[in-house]
Enzyme design. Sequence first.
Site, PDB file in Angstrom:
ATOM      1  N   ASP B   7       0.888  -1.161   0.000  1.00  0.00           N
ATOM      2  CA  ASP B   7       0.000   0.000   0.000  1.00  0.00           C
ATOM      3  C   ASP B   7       0.929   1.216   0.000  1.00  0.00           C
ATOM      4  O   ASP B   7       1.457   1.599   1.048  1.00  0.00           O
ATOM      5  CB  ASP B   7      -0.877  -0.015   1.259  1.00  0.00           C
ATOM      6  N   GLU B  67      -1.090  -1.269  -4.881  1.00  0.00           N
ATOM      7  CA  GLU B  67      -2.344  -0.541  -5.113  1.00  0.00           C
ATOM      8  C   GLU B  67      -2.174   0.406  -6.292  1.00  0.00           C
ATOM      9  O   GLU B  67      -1.175   1.131  -6.380  1.00  0.00           O
ATOM     10  CB  GLU B  67      -2.768   0.256  -3.869  1.00  0.00           C
ATOM     11  N   ASP B 140      -2.253   1.096   7.246  1.00  0.00           N
ATOM     12  CA  ASP B 140      -1.527   0.877   5.985  1.00  0.00           C
ATOM     13  C   ASP B 140      -1.077  -0.580   5.854  1.00  0.00           C
ATOM     14  O   ASP B 140      -1.051  -1.129   4.752  1.00  0.00           O
ATOM     15  CB  ASP B 140      -0.303   1.802   5.908  1.00  0.00           C
TER      16      ASP B 140
END
Lengths: 186, 186
Positions: B7, B67, B140
């Site tokens: 992420d 991501e 996260d």
Amino acid sequence: MLVLGVDPGLTRCGVGVVEGSPGRARLLAAGVIRTDAGLDTSRRLLAIETGLEEWISQYDLDVVAVERVFAQHNLMTVVGTAQAAAVAMLVAARHNLPVHQHTPSEVKAAITGSGRADKAQVGTMVCRILHLDEAPKPADAADAVALAICHSWRGAAAERLEEAAHLANAQRPGLAQRLHTRKVLA
Amino acid sequence: MLVLGVDPGLTRCGVGVVEGSPGRARLLAAGVIRTDAGLDTSRRLLAIETGLEEWISQYDLDVVAVERVFAQHNLMTVVGTAQAAAVAMLVAARHNLPVHQHTPSEVKAAITGSGRADKAQVGTMVCRILHLDEAPKPADAADAVALAICHSWRGAAAERLEEAAHLANAQRPGLAQRLHTRKVLA
């Protein structure tokens, strides 16, 4: 001061090496690192890294200047541009080179005196400064060269101001404050 | 399939290692790579690279899932996020690992069945899937884990479909075409 200018891009990443000091500049080399649009982004970034490593290893650089990417730029390309810029910053940091970012208007202002100059004006001035018959090609290489000139002129001035502020700070805090304010306003 | 989920972020880059196959997943590790906001961006990217190199070297990974960053995301952070993602993709490519990108809605849909699920729902499902009492922290790290689960489920399905299409292509071009269309629509 030997500067590598990088105009970041996934498809064409412009690079230019300029030896400059305020008011004068000499072009050592300019070119582009191209990557195949059919490749996966991760492979394209790797190709840019390999290319930049070659450029950085060839010269005894003092600094790397990278065009600053704004989210307000072209929304279609901002992510790719930011990613190519990241690779340039990373490779520079790995070589322990300082990295400075300049906006396109800072480059235009440094080269032509106006932050709103058009591409043709910048090109004309780059040729005049470097004593060239025509601007480096393709356009991405010319942009990287303009960025390197901009940094060697602006960067040097900013660094001298920082040094002066630092020195003054040790002697007279008031002056340091004023110098710092001037820098922020500059 | 051993997946590293990333992420991306300049301040906190979430990472999670998941061993998964469609319908089941096991968490091996999760954490964040933090960088000091006071550092120059180039040094922050270098710190993320160093951190990711450590994570990637520790596991015999099959794939890295990152991501996907869109320019439509938060305009204030999109450049930094794209740059952290670039470092993740670059490090993966250097290790010859395939990189796949998934959007936040793809992750939500894979984990909860709905692309519009909220954070709490995703967290609850991640705990259920991994048999955890509470979601990995900070957020996260949890997001990176969800991304890794998503990839091990969606990615495997997509890969099987590609293989089937490839096989079918050799035998019956018509079926390959239909399988390909299904994949595009999926």
